[in-house]
Design an enzyme around this catalytic site. Sequence first.
Site, PDB file in Angstrom:
ATOM      1  N   GLU A  51       0.615  -1.196  -0.079  1.00  0.00           N
ATOM      2  CA  GLU A  51      -0.057   0.037   0.072  1.00  0.00           C
ATOM      3  C   GLU A  51       0.946   1.203   0.103  1.00  0.00           C
ATOM      4  OE1 GLU A  51      -1.899  -0.727   4.166  1.00  0.00           O
ATOM      5  OE2 GLU A  51      -1.753   1.501   3.967  1.00  0.00           O
ATOM      6  N   ALA A  52       2.059   1.109   0.228  1.00  0.00           N
ATOM      7  CA  ALA A  52       2.817   2.343   0.585  1.00  0.00           C
ATOM      8  C   ALA A  52       3.468   2.663  -0.805  1.00  0.00           C
ATOM      9  CB  ALA A  52       4.036   2.513   1.730  1.00  0.00           C
TER      10      ALA A  52
END
Lengths: 255, 255, 329, 329
Positions: A51-52
């Site tokens: 997700e980052a």
Amino acid sequence: MADYNTMELMIVAASRELEDGATVGVGTGAPCAAAMLAQKTKAPNLVIMFEAGGISPLLPTMPISVGDSRTFYKAVMASGMCEIMETCQRGMVDYTFLGGAQIDMYGNLNSTVIGDWANPKVRFPGSGGANDFASFCWRIMVITPQDARRFVERVSFITTPGYLTGGNAREEAGLPANTGPYKVITNMAVMGYDPDSKRMRVESIHHGFTFEQVQENCGFELLKAPEVVETPPPTEEELSILRSEVDPHRYIIGR
Amino acid sequence: MADYNTMELMIVAASRELEDGATVGVGTGAPCAAAMLAQKTKAPNLVIMFEAGGISPLLPTMPISVGDSRTFYKAVMASGMCEIMETCQRGMVDYTFLGGAQIDMYGNLNSTVIGDWANPKVRFPGSGGANDFASFCWRIMVITPQDARRFVERVSFITTPGYLTGGNAREEAGLPANTGPYKVITNMAVMGYDPDSKRMRVESIHHGFTFEQVQENCGFELLKAPEVVETPPPTEEELSILRSEVDPHRYIIGR
Amino acid sequence: MFDVIAQGDGPLFMDPDPDKAREFFRTKKRAMANKLMTVREAVEKFVHDGEYLAIGGFGANRIPTAICHEIVRQRKKNLIFAGHTSTHDFQILAAGEVFDRCDIAYIIGLEARGLSPNARRYMESGKVTVCEWTNYAMALRLKAAAMGVSFVPGRNIMGTDTFKHSAVKVVQCPFTGKKMALYPALWPDVAAIHVHEADVFGNCRIRGISIADLELARAAKHLIITCERLVHNEEIRSDPTQTVIPYFLVDAVCEVPFGSYPGNMPYEYYSDEEHLKKWLQVETDPEEFRKFLDEQIYGTKDFNEYLELNGGIERINQLRAQEHLIELD
Amino acid sequence: MFDVIAQGDGPLFMDPDPDKAREFFRTKKRAMANKLMTVREAVEKFVHDGEYLAIGGFGANRIPTAICHEIVRQRKKNLIFAGHTSTHDFQILAAGEVFDRCDIAYIIGLEARGLSPNARRYMESGKVTVCEWTNYAMALRLKAAAMGVSFVPGRNIMGTDTFKHSAVKVVQCPFTGKKMALYPALWPDVAAIHVHEADVFGNCRIRGISIADLELARAAKHLIITCERLVHNEEIRSDPTQTVIPYFLVDAVCEVPFGSYPGNMPYEYYSDEEHLKKWLQVETDPEEFRKFLDEQIYGTKDFNEYLELNGGIERINQLRAQEHLIELD
């Protein structure tokens, strides 16, 4: 039959749900191990996203954080959170793997509070990226131990959407069409969802367990798939790759 | 008094409207020359941005396109169109310089069609980034020759918003508050706008011209500022820098 | 339903439904496969009559010229074109009359170089149905599509005739009461983008400004990449920060050195202003222009032949020097 | 007015009016001035009690630790905190009890490392007013602000309790009839971001993932940059493609080598898991934790002293080796 522990069993079962050439948004821990194992067995072209911003790294070791430097080690791209979530929102990501303190019969997850929200008995981290992944990815998978305190009739707080109240509730709420919970993998069974009611149902039971035992460790009534089979046990090859290549330091499987 | 041509006069007059430390979104041609001249005279810290993404380049020569490699030569950042337009939309860009086939008394600009839109007599390029810059930047400046065919009662098509129908029409239409046309620089005069009616008014007249001549070359009735002065003529220094450093090949000023 | 305060009456050529786009993207291949092919193959495979086409770059800067030529050469027709930040690309496609519908933000012109007589004739002929936008508006439409939502808001365009002839809807923001222009998502059927470096899978690097190409790459259902040079996947993976287009967006990779000619390719070569001037001049006479097109596009088998016709490597070397501000004697 | 179908009942801590934000940005300095200062000066100058604070990075990855410490050291109070992608940064700020309002997407936890006992106690104490969001929701709120509009839409959060306790409004898309969650713009009063390289004016480079920092840098009214190392403006200008934060967004530049410690700094050093474990352990006993904080933060004069306390360069060298997958004996 090979000897293995509960975590190894869950990771192997989860890895088999990922087909070659699919995309998956994963967190750290068991989901990441399952995705790595799938890559090294049946799904060499599995595309892992964090997700980052990390896209399709050559993971040298298990990441500690979904934003640490391992998550984009020799990646094809080091992007950002909007890039990942928007790739999901566009419909390009097939699977996500999530956890949570509680799950209910519609696959809704709670990682926010136990008790009253305004006056919580226990405060947990909240959604993080879970609500986002679960809203956007086509299929949501959950890895969690089979435990009646986790599998509850009603979660204290719907942090992350499953099928909400079942039926068409998810799409009616405004979430993207034809998405939703897909599998729940526990130490006892693999569960899916009834196509109409969207209630959780047992699809395969791991060697050594019975449906009754699964039901006893679940706080709500479980349905049965038309055919409930025995989960094929982990193979020697799967266990060997998991132990020697995926998690040699036993960070995950040693727990 | 120095000897200079019309284009040199307009560029010098325009350059004086840019104060040090301001930001300006410019196109190619006269606007770019005016911004470069300002940088080399009174506004060394003027920040120039180009709509395709170039931010604060050290312009080695006059760009041919607002997207060519000169526009980000030794720039502080080579970004993209959304970056530039959103910097403007956030309120970080003070000025923009525009042109157009027609302008009316409220500073509305037409660069789309002459005649009926559905069946145009002449089709022009359209907005490009002009509508965007004019919507978002605090102050719009226009450099154009004084000509009754350009300064018209009603533009055939409002491509780019000025004060629309005057008064508060611009803000009422939904455009950001307190933005709008600021100056029009022609070969005869510098015009601003009446603060209430938002109609164009003459503020200074270039040496050798009269208000009547300006009015004769304008298709609508011009207002007069409370005090109409003579535009200070270009200085030797301004002309020398313009000719030797800004446009040595006379791409712009040689026309 | 939203209370729509005002709306343009322009045609919306594409459906902004994100669930329909998702159904497409659900089936788009994700595995890393070698996508190397010729420009001819890429256009045959991914550009279809009647579909929506968008071109990357900024008109005569970092444009996929070879793809534009090939679309004309293959006599594609009834396309819908995204006419934003377009100049020489538009000129080429208008010469082939390959589109009959056009979203307009900037067309016909070549910036300071003047207007294309032929493109103007085509646009004034009544053969093309149009809708008006702005450059940022089109970028926002692509951004909405790239985000996977049906619209994003902007504070431009309102109050103008550009708005009246667009397909924008104005609503009142429920948080602030302010008017916002809503831009409908645009998922082009196919886009072509020219980049500096790509691997055979389609991971791409661009040096310099990105214009609206990052949004376009994510919005397009099919994406053709032309690149100045191929690099190995190991090179891409050695510095993933440089990747701006990930491979899974890409359907075709074509190695086309000098592929933005006669346009500028930042850090590589400057635009060929003499050649661009030739286009504008020859266009003034339709008969002459037909001959010119026959010679330059219809009569050449590929982009390399076109390059050779116009000076080949020798000319490119001059443009390289210009790009790097080196004075040749 | 829009027809709002549903809305969360969470508090909206900041005004999403883009014209008010514009009035602020109108006055923000644009000239290239030297903004070099100490961490102490930056916090004194730009972090004010009662204002809204956001921290870049991802919890224990590329975080401006020195700024978080200094905010605690200067005993700032009644801040509003953007609790998204936060872990160790949240833990530090919660230890100082510097905020009393919090937008929550992810707090208390340190991912696989477990939950912070002290941060949990603080959040369960009733001292903090909260609003629920998701990580992408917070990124979208910053994106809306960065774009200069009052909202952007997303298709997540709807139907959940996270939504009910957020300040999201759901409307029907006027183009498609689909429901869309609208996220109100968030312009933090101040943000701090740690980067690899910056010049004295604030032009910044980041290697690796950007998380939500590019949006944050553009949304924040004031921006403090800490960097691993200063570079000359000529270096920045030699390759403007690498710049991800332009100087005019930045108010303070602080050179803080190892500034993400004990967090990971990609390509520089890995996270100090032992030190992070120590925090979690010592937090189980409030009395011990007070002493620990006195020693580590209140009792140190700056970040260098804190680094020295925890192994200094020798420890950093071990973490460098870990980052580069080099096995030390």
